[in-house]
Design an enzyme around this catalytic site. Structure first.
Site, mmCIF file in Angstrom:
data_model
loop_
_atom_site.group_PDB
_atom_site.id
_atom_site.type_symbol
_atom_site.label_atom_id
_atom_site.label_comp_id
_atom_site.label_asym_id
_atom_site.label_seq_id
_atom_site.Cartn_x
_atom_site.Cartn_y
_atom_site.Cartn_z
ATOM 1 N N LYS A 176 -37.728 11.934 -37.586
ATOM 2 C CA LYS A 176 -37.144 10.570 -37.657
ATOM 3 C C LYS A 176 -35.638 10.621 -37.944
ATOM 4 O O LYS A 176 -35.153 10.111 -38.946
ATOM 5 C CB LYS A 176 -37.851 9.727 -38.720
ATOM 6 C CG LYS A 176 -39.325 9.480 -38.435
ATOM 7 C CD LYS A 176 -39.885 8.408 -39.342
ATOM 8 C CE LYS A 176 -41.376 8.246 -39.215
ATOM 9 N NZ LYS A 176 -42.151 9.371 -39.782
ATOM 10 N N SER A 212 -45.907 1.507 -39.325
ATOM 11 C CA SER A 212 -47.227 1.078 -39.777
ATOM 12 C C SER A 212 -47.213 0.639 -41.233
ATOM 13 O O SER A 212 -48.186 0.076 -41.717
ATOM 14 C CB SER A 212 -48.224 2.236 -39.619
ATOM 15 O OG SER A 212 -47.801 3.340 -40.394
ATOM 16 N N ASP A 261 -29.046 9.299 -38.035
ATOM 17 C CA ASP A 261 -27.656 9.417 -38.477
ATOM 18 C C ASP A 261 -26.732 9.362 -37.258
ATOM 19 O O ASP A 261 -27.196 9.199 -36.133
ATOM 20 C CB ASP A 261 -27.481 10.728 -39.278
ATOM 21 C CG ASP A 261 -26.465 10.562 -40.392
ATOM 22 O OD1 ASP A 261 -25.423 9.919 -40.146
ATOM 23 O OD2 ASP A 261 -26.718 11.061 -41.495
HETATM 24 O O1 S5P Z 1 -44.782 4.024 -38.766
HETATM 25 C C1 S5P Z 1 -45.137 5.173 -38.962
HETATM 26 C C2 S5P Z 1 -44.547 6.243 -38.305
HETATM 27 C C3 S5P Z 1 -45.034 7.522 -38.505
HETATM 28 S S1 S5P Z 1 -44.419 8.793 -37.541
HETATM 29 N N1 S5P Z 1 -46.170 5.433 -39.800
HETATM 30 C C4 S5P Z 1 -46.637 6.692 -40.040
HETATM 31 O O2 S5P Z 1 -47.588 6.835 -40.796
HETATM 32 N N2 S5P Z 1 -46.035 7.765 -39.416
HETATM 33 C C5 S5P Z 1 -46.474 9.163 -39.670
HETATM 34 O O3 S5P Z 1 -47.814 9.293 -39.214
HETATM 35 C C6 S5P Z 1 -46.458 9.570 -41.133
HETATM 36 O O4 S5P Z 1 -45.253 10.191 -41.492
HETATM 37 C C7 S5P Z 1 -47.622 10.529 -41.218
HETATM 38 O O5 S5P Z 1 -47.200 11.837 -40.880
HETATM 39 C C8 S5P Z 1 -48.579 10.086 -40.131
HETATM 40 C C9 S5P Z 1 -49.722 9.237 -40.638
HETATM 41 O O6 S5P Z 1 -50.562 9.960 -41.481
HETATM 42 P P1 S5P Z 1 -51.926 9.382 -42.078
HETATM 43 O O7 S5P Z 1 -52.384 10.448 -42.998
HETATM 44 O O8 S5P Z 1 -51.601 8.105 -42.794
HETATM 45 O O9 S5P Z 1 -52.830 9.178 -40.889
#
Ligand code: S5P
Length: 470
Positions: free
Chosen positions: A299, A359, A302
């Site tokens: 992510k 998310s 910068d």
């Molecule tokens: O909006 C986001 C973007 C990402 S990349 N929400 C997220 O959760 N992620 C990534 O997806 C987060 O950094 C983690 O590595 C993964 C979700 O993991 P989980 O264990 O919650 O399924």
């Protein structure tokens, strides 16, 4: 009208044979209306044909705008012939002066009719419509000289733009046949081609994703995207596993366990406490053996010159091993340019995903930001190949969506993460790939003698599973 078809044929604006399109697909016909500018008589006829179409369809509008570049002279000719005011839309945003993307004078809220030469997927019209709307104009219709009848009309309708056409390819082929300019064999070849090269009519947000049928048919200019789609088809997988663990050994062990079932392994290299020079090599070996891609979820956010160094250097030297990485659009296009430059220096191709939505609860991303991400990503294709988001972004399907925040039960993790079920994201939101972390590697129970990871992963949808679902 047939005179215009004949003239277009005679100046080579319509050609029949075997043509390799930009997408790599072979087409039995080729349309190049750019040649019309060299024939003022034809340009005049084109303007007259558009004006007739506009009258016949009783299209309501206040001004017109041509899609750059081919339709710009068409719009100008229509403006002159029909005494209609026009605006111009820039293809590239100026980085000096007014920063306007739409040139000309108009009252806010004016209705703008988009003029286009040829429509295939409708994506060029959508891009212009987005610029016009962002500058306060209304866009509800577009008119095209030739609709290739491959589904662009449905794509546009899904985005509330009605497409009118002067000619459809079928009518044009019939006219050419009637004038004995092409034979029935050529006509049949074109019809057969059209039938098999339909773009999925995309009700942008609600259609199931295109992976099962379409990923194979559309070769792109992006080798990484092609590779991902090919793996997805081979392994019937739409899964990206997020292995957010803290030791290299745990990471390797998850990679071995999930390897046969995934198309992508996502990691945060900076979580691993014992990251070493050989860690990426070991990962690459497992990825090659099990046929999946490596996604470093860095992510970047910068200025360009900083991300060049962050991507190419430091402990992790991400550009030297990752197949995919991601960035926030927040700093502007410079972040993409920096990443691209680092890629070029490393001599390796990496695919970029923009984080267009998150998310997590209470995140600050709103609809306007997401729209801007879409524009930035389109401008950066084929380096940028898709998004991290929660719903389908690009109705043409050129840019795919990987959705995180996935578990079999929709709840949260107590730290802001919000989970949706695979069914909801695939069926209701039209995403293409699912990113699952703790739902797989931290699942509670072992399953039928398998390790917990192996057991749980099989509960998530594969392409096959989804085909039966939808
Ligand atoms: O909006 C986001 C973007 C990402 S990349 N929400 C997220 O959760 N992620 C990534 O997806 C987060 O950094 C983690 O590595 C993964 C979700 O993991 P989980 O264990 O919650 O399924």
């Amino acid at each position: 009208m047939d005179n215009l078809v004949k003239d277009l044929f005679e100046v080579g604006a319509l050609k029949f044979g075997t043509f390799k399109l930009k997408s790599g697909i072979e087409s039995p016909f080729y349309v190049d209306l750019r040649v019309a500018v060299s024939h003022p008589r034809i340009l005049k006829q084109i303007a007259a044909a558009f004006l007739k179409g506009i009258r016949e369809h009783q299209v309501e509008f206040d001004l017109i705008c041509g899609v750059p570049y081919t339709a710009l002279p068409f719009a100008t000719a229509i403006a002159l012939e029909g005494n209609i005011p026009m605006v111009m839309c820039r293809k590239e945003q100026k980085d000096h002066g007014t920063r306007r993307t739409v040139e000309g004078q108009y009252a806010p809220g004016s209705r703008c009719l988009i003029i286009e030469d040829v429509v295939t997927s409708g994506s060029s019209i959508l891009e212009v419509a987005e610029s016009l709307v962002s500058q306060g104009l209304k866009v509800t219709s577009a008119i095209v000289l030739l609709d290739r009848e491959q589904g662009g009309r449905d794509v546009l309708r899904a985005m509330d733009i009605e497409l009118f056409s002067v000619y459809g390819i079928t009518g044009m082929i019939e006219a050419l046949q009637n004038m004995h300019l092409i034979d029935s064999l050529k006509a049949e070849t074109v019809y057969a081609f059209l039938q098999k090269s339909q773009i999925i009519p995309a009700d942008a947000k609600r259609q199931p994703s295109r992976i099962p049928q379409e990923l194979g048919s559309e070769s792109s200019m992006s080798p990484i995207r092609d590779q991902l789609y090919a793996i997805s088809r081979r392994k019937k997988s739409i899964l990206c596993v997020a292995a957010d663990v803290e030791s290299a050994e745990e990471l390797m062990s998850i990679a071995e366990d999930v390897g046969p079932h995934i198309c992508v392994l996502k990691l945060h290299a900076d979580i691993i406490r014992d990251w070493a020079t050989e860690t990426p090599k070991r990962l690459q070996e497992i990825a090659a053996r099990h046929d999946f891609l490596l996604f470093e979820d860095r992510k970047f956010a910068d200025i360009g010159s900083t991300v060049v160094a962050q991507f190419g250097s430091g402990t992790h030297r991400i550009a030297s091993w990752a197949h995919i990485t991601n960035a926030h659009a927040l700093p502007g296009p410079g972040v993409i340019d920096g990443l691209r430059q680092a890629c070029e220096s490393s001599g390796r191709m990496v695919g970029l995903l923009l984080v267009a939505q998150m998310s997590s609860k209470g995140n600050l991303i709103d609809g306007r930001y997401t729209e801007s991400c879409l524009r930035m990503a389109r401008d950066a294709f084929p380096f940028c190949i898709g998004f991290i988001a929660q719903e389908r972004m690009d109705p043409t399907g050129k840019l795919f969506v990987m959705a995180p925040g996935v578990q079999l039960e929709a709840k949260g993790d107590g730290l802001g993460q919000q989970y949706n079920t695979p069914e909801h994201l695939l069926k209701e939101k039209g995403v293409d790939f699912l990113i699952v972390g703790r739902g797989i590697y931290a699942a509670p129970e072992p399953w039928q003698g398998r390790t917990k990871v192996q057991g749980t992963i099989l509960e998530y949808p594969s392409i096959e599973y989804r085909e039966t679902l939808f």
